[in-house]
Design a protein around this motif. Sequence first.
Motif, PDB file in Angstrom:
ATOM      1  N   GLN A 179       0.839  -1.198   0.000  1.00 34.31           N
ATOM      2  CA  GLN A 179       0.000   0.000   0.000  1.00 34.31           C
ATOM      3  C   GLN A 179       0.873   1.247   0.000  1.00 34.31           C
ATOM      4  OE1 GLN A 179      -2.702   0.239   3.303  1.00 34.31           O
ATOM      5  NE2 GLN A 179      -3.818   1.932   2.427  1.00 34.31           N
ATOM      6  N   LEU A 180       0.485   2.239  -0.780  1.00 36.72           N
ATOM      7  CA  LEU A 180       1.209   3.498  -0.795  1.00 36.72           C
ATOM      8  C   LEU A 180       0.642   4.422   0.269  1.00 36.72           C
ATOM      9  CD1 LEU A 180       1.713   4.220  -4.593  1.00 36.72           C
ATOM     10  CD2 LEU A 180       3.285   3.180  -2.977  1.00 36.72           C
ATOM     11  N   VAL A 181       1.546   5.124   0.961  1.00 34.80           N
ATOM     12  CA  VAL A 181       1.157   6.066   2.005  1.00 34.80           C
ATOM     13  C   VAL A 181       1.971   7.343   1.823  1.00 34.80           C
ATOM     14  CG1 VAL A 181       0.535   4.271   3.675  1.00 34.80           C
ATOM     15  CG2 VAL A 181       2.855   5.148   3.651  1.00 34.80           C
ATOM     16  N   ARG A 182       1.437   8.449   2.360  1.00 31.56           N
ATOM     17  CA  ARG A 182       2.160   9.720   2.353  1.00 31.56           C
ATOM     18  C   ARG A 182       2.521  10.084   3.780  1.00 31.56           C
ATOM     19  NH1 ARG A 182       2.535  12.508  -2.530  1.00 31.56           N
ATOM     20  NH2 ARG A 182       0.939  11.888  -3.990  1.00 31.56           N
ATOM     21  N   SER A 183       3.742  10.530   3.959  1.00 26.92           N
ATOM     22  CA  SER A 183       4.217  10.919   5.272  1.00 26.92           C
ATOM     23  C   SER A 183       3.578  12.245   5.685  1.00 26.92           C
ATOM     24  CB  SER A 183       5.740  11.055   5.251  1.00 26.92           C
ATOM     25  OG  SER A 183       6.202  11.540   6.483  1.00 26.92           O
ATOM     26  N   THR A 220      -4.230   3.005  -3.126  1.00 34.44           N
ATOM     27  CA  THR A 220      -3.395   2.311  -4.102  1.00 34.44           C
ATOM     28  C   THR A 220      -2.531   1.240  -3.444  1.00 34.44           C
ATOM     29  OG1 THR A 220      -3.312   4.334  -5.402  1.00 34.44           O
ATOM     30  CG2 THR A 220      -1.674   2.649  -5.901  1.00 34.44           C
ATOM     31  N   VAL A 221      -2.561   0.049  -4.008  1.00 32.08           N
ATOM     32  CA  VAL A 221      -1.715  -1.052  -3.560  1.00 32.08           C
ATOM     33  C   VAL A 221      -0.895  -1.519  -4.750  1.00 32.08           C
ATOM     34  CG1 VAL A 221      -1.662  -3.365  -2.574  1.00 32.08           C
ATOM     35  CG2 VAL A 221      -3.414  -1.737  -1.833  1.00 32.08           C
ATOM     36  N   LEU A 222       0.422  -1.555  -4.577  1.00 31.83           N
ATOM     37  CA  LEU A 222       1.311  -1.968  -5.667  1.00 31.83           C
ATOM     38  C   LEU A 222       1.260  -3.467  -5.877  1.00 31.83           C
ATOM     39  CD1 LEU A 222       4.470   0.148  -4.829  1.00 31.83           C
ATOM     40  CD2 LEU A 222       2.697   0.671  -6.495  1.00 31.83           C
ATOM     41  N   GLN A 223       1.443  -3.875  -7.127  1.00 36.89           N
ATOM     42  CA  GLN A 223       1.511  -5.293  -7.467  1.00 36.89           C
ATOM     43  C   GLN A 223       2.845  -5.857  -6.988  1.00 36.89           C
ATOM     44  OE1 GLN A 223       1.072  -5.377 -11.678  1.00 36.89           O
ATOM     45  NE2 GLN A 223      -0.999  -4.542 -11.640  1.00 36.89           N
ATOM     46  N   GLY A 224       2.919  -7.173  -6.844  1.00 43.03           N
ATOM     47  CA  GLY A 224       4.105  -7.842  -6.321  1.00 43.03           C
ATOM     48  C   GLY A 224       5.385  -7.531  -7.069  1.00 43.03           C
ATOM     49  N   GLU A 225       5.334  -7.477  -8.401  1.00 48.37           N
ATOM     50  CA  GLU A 225       6.564  -7.241  -9.172  1.00 48.37           C
ATOM     51  C   GLU A 225       7.101  -5.824  -8.966  1.00 48.37           C
ATOM     52  OE1 GLU A 225       3.098  -6.658 -12.056  1.00 48.37           O
ATOM     53  OE2 GLU A 225       3.703  -8.242 -10.698  1.00 48.37           O
ATOM     54  N   CYS A 226       6.258  -4.893  -8.519  1.00 52.16           N
ATOM     55  CA  CYS A 226       6.725  -3.533  -8.249  1.00 52.16           C
ATOM     56  C   CYS A 226       7.539  -3.469  -6.965  1.00 52.16           C
ATOM     57  CB  CYS A 226       5.544  -2.568  -8.159  1.00 52.16           C
ATOM     58  SG  CYS A 226       4.678  -2.349  -9.718  1.00 52.16           S
ATOM     59  N   LEU A 227       7.430  -4.488  -6.121  1.00 50.02           N
ATOM     60  CA  LEU A 227       8.168  -4.536  -4.862  1.00 50.02           C
ATOM     61  C   LEU A 227       9.393  -5.443  -4.952  1.00 50.02           C
ATOM     62  CD1 LEU A 227       5.150  -4.867  -2.409  1.00 50.02           C
ATOM     63  CD2 LEU A 227       6.482  -2.807  -2.895  1.00 50.02           C
ATOM     64  N   ALA A 228       9.744  -5.877  -6.162  1.00 49.66           N
ATOM     65  CA  ALA A 228      10.837  -6.828  -6.350  1.00 49.66           C
ATOM     66  C   ALA A 228      12.217  -6.202  -6.110  1.00 49.66           C
ATOM     67  CB  ALA A 228      10.773  -7.425  -7.750  1.00 49.66           C
ATOM     68  N   GLY A 229      12.380  -4.942  -6.423  1.00 51.90           N
ATOM     69  CA  GLY A 229      13.672  -4.281  -6.258  1.00 51.90           C
ATOM     70  C   GLY A 229      13.503  -2.788  -6.092  1.00 51.90           C
ATOM     71  N   ASP A 230      14.585  -2.125  -5.724  1.00 46.17           N
ATOM     72  CA  ASP A 230      14.526  -0.681  -5.488  1.00 46.17           C
ATOM     73  C   ASP A 230      14.167   0.102  -6.746  1.00 46.17           C
ATOM     74  OD1 ASP A 230      15.107  -0.708  -2.724  1.00 46.17           O
ATOM     75  OD2 ASP A 230      17.243  -0.975  -3.157  1.00 46.17           O
ATOM     76  N   ASN A 231      14.722  -0.306  -7.893  1.00 45.34           N
ATOM     77  CA  ASN A 231      14.427   0.411  -9.137  1.00 45.34           C
ATOM     78  C   ASN A 231      12.961   0.290  -9.520  1.00 45.34           C
ATOM     79  OD1 ASN A 231      17.048   1.323  -9.435  1.00 45.34           O
ATOM     80  ND2 ASN A 231      17.668  -0.462 -10.629  1.00 45.34           N
ATOM     81  N   ALA A 274       1.608   3.399 -15.482  1.00 46.18           N
ATOM     82  CA  ALA A 274       1.428   1.949 -15.355  1.00 46.18           C
ATOM     83  C   ALA A 274       2.052   1.377 -14.081  1.00 46.18           C
ATOM     84  CB  ALA A 274       2.045   1.266 -16.564  1.00 46.18           C
ATOM     85  N   CYS A 275       1.807   0.080 -13.838  1.00 54.77           N
ATOM     86  CA  CYS A 275       2.348  -0.706 -12.736  1.00 54.77           C
ATOM     87  C   CYS A 275       1.647  -0.414 -11.416  1.00 54.77           C
ATOM     88  CB  CYS A 275       3.863  -0.517 -12.595  1.00 54.77           C
ATOM     89  SG  CYS A 275       4.639  -1.806 -11.577  1.00 54.77           S
ATOM     90  N   VAL A 276       0.469   0.220 -11.468  1.00 54.51           N
ATOM     91  CA  VAL A 276      -0.246   0.575 -10.245  1.00 54.51           C
ATOM     92  C   VAL A 276      -1.703   0.180 -10.380  1.00 54.51           C
ATOM     93  CG1 VAL A 276      -0.969   2.499  -8.772  1.00 54.51           C
ATOM     94  CG2 VAL A 276       1.296   2.530  -9.823  1.00 54.51           C
ATOM     95  N   ASN A 277      -2.254  -0.448  -9.331  1.00 54.61           N
ATOM     96  CA  ASN A 277      -3.688  -0.738  -9.269  1.00 54.61           C
ATOM     97  C   ASN A 277      -4.343   0.339  -8.423  1.00 54.61           C
ATOM     98  OD1 ASN A 277      -3.593  -3.040 -10.761  1.00 54.61           O
ATOM     99  ND2 ASN A 277      -3.340  -4.387  -8.991  1.00 54.61           N
TER     100      ASN A 277
END
Length: 86
Positions: free
Chosen positions: A7-11, A57-68, A82-85
Amino acid sequence: MQFVKGQLVRSLAGRDKGHTFAVLAVEGQILLLADGARRTLANPKRKKERHVAPTATVLQGECLAGDNQLKAAIEAFEGRAACVNA
């Protein structure tokens, strides 16, 4: 509020106020956050739940695979690409 991995959050507080992060894990009321740039997957930021604002917004698994991939996904979220649900 229930937070989920990816899940994406804002500080809302601290020197990173206004930055967008992805939730990596939830430990009670502490969240482990990363953005792929300042805070990497190997060195996540610990932040209390009350100091962040959740997004739908919750990121898909492949978006959490690496820092890039994580950095690109957050940039895409902020630019609505793209790459965001959403």
